[in-house]
Design an enzyme around this catalytic site. Structure first.
Site, mmCIF file in Angstrom:
data_model
loop_
_atom_site.group_PDB
_atom_site.id
_atom_site.type_symbol
_atom_site.label_atom_id
_atom_site.label_comp_id
_atom_site.label_asym_id
_atom_site.label_seq_id
_atom_site.Cartn_x
_atom_site.Cartn_y
_atom_site.Cartn_z
ATOM 1 N N HIS A 83 57.179 25.184 -108.145
ATOM 2 C CA HIS A 83 55.711 25.111 -108.181
ATOM 3 C C HIS A 83 55.238 23.662 -108.111
ATOM 4 C CE1 HIS A 83 55.160 23.850 -112.464
ATOM 5 N NE2 HIS A 83 56.219 24.592 -112.710
ATOM 6 N N ASP A 85 52.065 22.482 -109.185
ATOM 7 C CA ASP A 85 51.069 22.017 -110.147
ATOM 8 C C ASP A 85 51.720 21.434 -111.389
ATOM 9 O OD1 ASP A 85 51.869 24.720 -110.829
ATOM 10 O OD2 ASP A 85 50.246 24.744 -112.301
ATOM 11 N N ASP A 143 58.074 18.583 -114.179
ATOM 12 C CA ASP A 143 57.829 20.021 -114.160
ATOM 13 C C ASP A 143 56.700 20.279 -113.161
ATOM 14 O OD1 ASP A 143 57.361 22.691 -114.700
ATOM 15 O OD2 ASP A 143 56.584 22.363 -116.716
ATOM 16 N N GLU A 177 51.177 27.533 -111.467
ATOM 17 C CA GLU A 177 52.131 28.165 -112.373
ATOM 18 C C GLU A 177 51.775 27.887 -113.823
ATOM 19 O OE1 GLU A 177 55.672 28.414 -115.001
ATOM 20 O OE2 GLU A 177 54.472 26.650 -114.502
ATOM 21 N N HIS A 382 55.341 18.091 -119.925
ATOM 22 C CA HIS A 382 53.928 18.278 -120.250
ATOM 23 C C HIS A 382 53.331 17.136 -121.072
ATOM 24 C CE1 HIS A 382 53.993 22.974 -119.690
ATOM 25 N NE2 HIS A 382 54.614 22.311 -118.709
#
EC number: 3.4.11.4
Length: 421
Positions: A83, A85, A143, A177, A382
């Protein structure tokens, strides 16, 4: 010919610099324009790497492309998913920092932040490698841009090494995602594979074929306001009803008491007064029976309060968010056992891990394509302490090549050994 580590590292850095943070509630597909920019860049890259049937869909915002089989030997089509995003943290002006031959010492990132192996022990595993971090003000985007870079590295290697025989391989790159929207929209008729793998978080050797089952609940409590001096037999206090509801939840079944394959119910928000109160909760469980039991418990509590205080006093909006692919994948153990064979061939330890969240594979599995998660070689996702290493992204590329190679070897003699945790 070796894997092109320079290419993999540079693609990762270039893509991390793009702000692709997803934002819920925009009503757009994808939810933010930066994702569209990266998706089109990836489509162009795939075409340059010789993939066929490369396409971008305005409806689901997925880019897909096919690496054609280069042998007549039978092997069912296999897929890989990443993904574009990034999560809910500052993603503007990401400036990746490259630390060659990381020596294990503290790294000063800026903004007063220090990346330390004392605080983040996983760093000890990557001493000597090329460590890539953000600057301290933003997330990095490992990520899942580490997954994207590893997947492109595989495609480039197969293009340059036609002697590596393989069946048909499909790649998919999707949006949103992090907010649970992207794969729910994915039209998998554009992705004609028997099974697939997401490359979302995790260490080399990890494989996660079970995630949480997830649900959300919003509970409303309607009170009756009366002057407290005249309240006897008349007042119904919504705030106290909400408290009674919370007290009815199983003691200790909470995130702070939960690890590994344990589930929980979490109260996210509790607001109210005599007239009106509201609670927001989430339910998480790896076990489908436990998941259903937890949801029924919430419904039963509502029913008990309505019986006690009067019909319609308490209402609940209970909604499933995603489902673990575990029940489906256990019926197709080859999908996991194939990875075991690839890991063993590369000398990687095999770790079955519980994915304590959800992945795009949850939605894709529900659409009929069993899709466990592998790894992408990053960590501390994150936030400002995210990192990835070039060596682990190269290892991901190597692992994906080994999976498609093993699939060709094993396709007619599939290892269907039942799965265990």
């Amino acid at each position: 010919m070796p894997f092109d580590r320079t290419y993999i590292q540079q693609k990762f850095i270039d893509y991390c610099k793009l702000n692709t943070r997803s934002v819920d509630g925009t009503g757009e597909v994808p939810t933010t324009p930066g994702q569209t920019v990266l998706l089109h860049k990836i489509a162009k890259e795939l075409t340059g790497l010789g993939l066929q049937d490369v396409s971008y869909s305005e409806q689901d915002a997925y880019v897909v492309g096919c690496i054609p089989a280069n042998t007549a030997q039978a092997a069912s089509p296999i897929g890989f998913v990443a993904h574009v995003d990034t999560a809910d943290f500052n993603s503007e002006h990401v400036q990746p920092q490259v630390h060659e031959h990381y020596d294990g010492r503290d790294l000063v990132l800026g903004n007063g932040r220090i990346l330390s192996a004392k605080e983040f022990p996983s760093l000890k595993k990557v001493i000597g490698q090329t460590l890539i971090t953000a600057s301290g003000d933003t997330l990095l985007g490992a990520d899942d841009k580490a997954g994207i870079a590893g997947l492109l590295g595989m495609a480039k290697y197969l293009q340059e090494n036609p002697s590596v025989k393989h069946g048909e391989i499909w790649l998919a790159f999707g949006p949103d995602e992090e907010i649970g929207r992207g794969a729910a929209r994915f039209d998998v008729s554009r992705f004609p594979v028997e099974f697939a793998y997401t490359l979302d978080n995790g260490n080399p050797g990890d494989i996660a074929y079970e995630t949480f089952n997830a649900a959300s609940a919003h509970v409303e409590f309607k009170g009756t306001v009366v002057h407290p001096g005249e309240a006897y037999g008349l007042m119904v206090n919504a705030a106290l009803m909400a408290s009674e509801f919370i007290q009815g939840l199983p003691a200790g079944f909470t995130p702070e008491n939960s690890k590994d394959y344990q589930g929980y119910i979490m109260v996210l928000n509790n607001q109210g007064n005599v007239d009106h109160a509201a609670i927001d909760l989430i339910v998480r469980s790896f076990d489908t029976a436990e998941f259903n039991h937890s949801k029924q418990l919430l419904l039963d509590l509502v029913g008990q309060l309505n019986q006690k205080y009067g019909t319609g006093r308490v209402t609940i909006d209970l909604e499933d968010q995603y489902h673990s692919p575990g029940d489906v994948i256990k019926q197709h153990p080859y999908v996991v056992n194939l990875v075991h064979h690839a890991y063993q061939a590369l000398g990687l330890p095999i770790h079955h891990i519980p994915f304590r969240g959800g992945t795009d594979g949850d939605f894709i599995t529900e659409k009929g394509i069993p899709t466990p998660n592998l790894f992408n070689g990053g960590a501390n996702f994150h936030g400002p302490y995210e990192y990835a290493t070039t060596e682990q992204m190269v290892l991901l590329s190597k692992t994906l090549v080994e999976i498609v190679r093993q699939h060709l070897l094993l396709n007619n003699q599939r290892d269907e050994t039942p799965l265990s945790r």
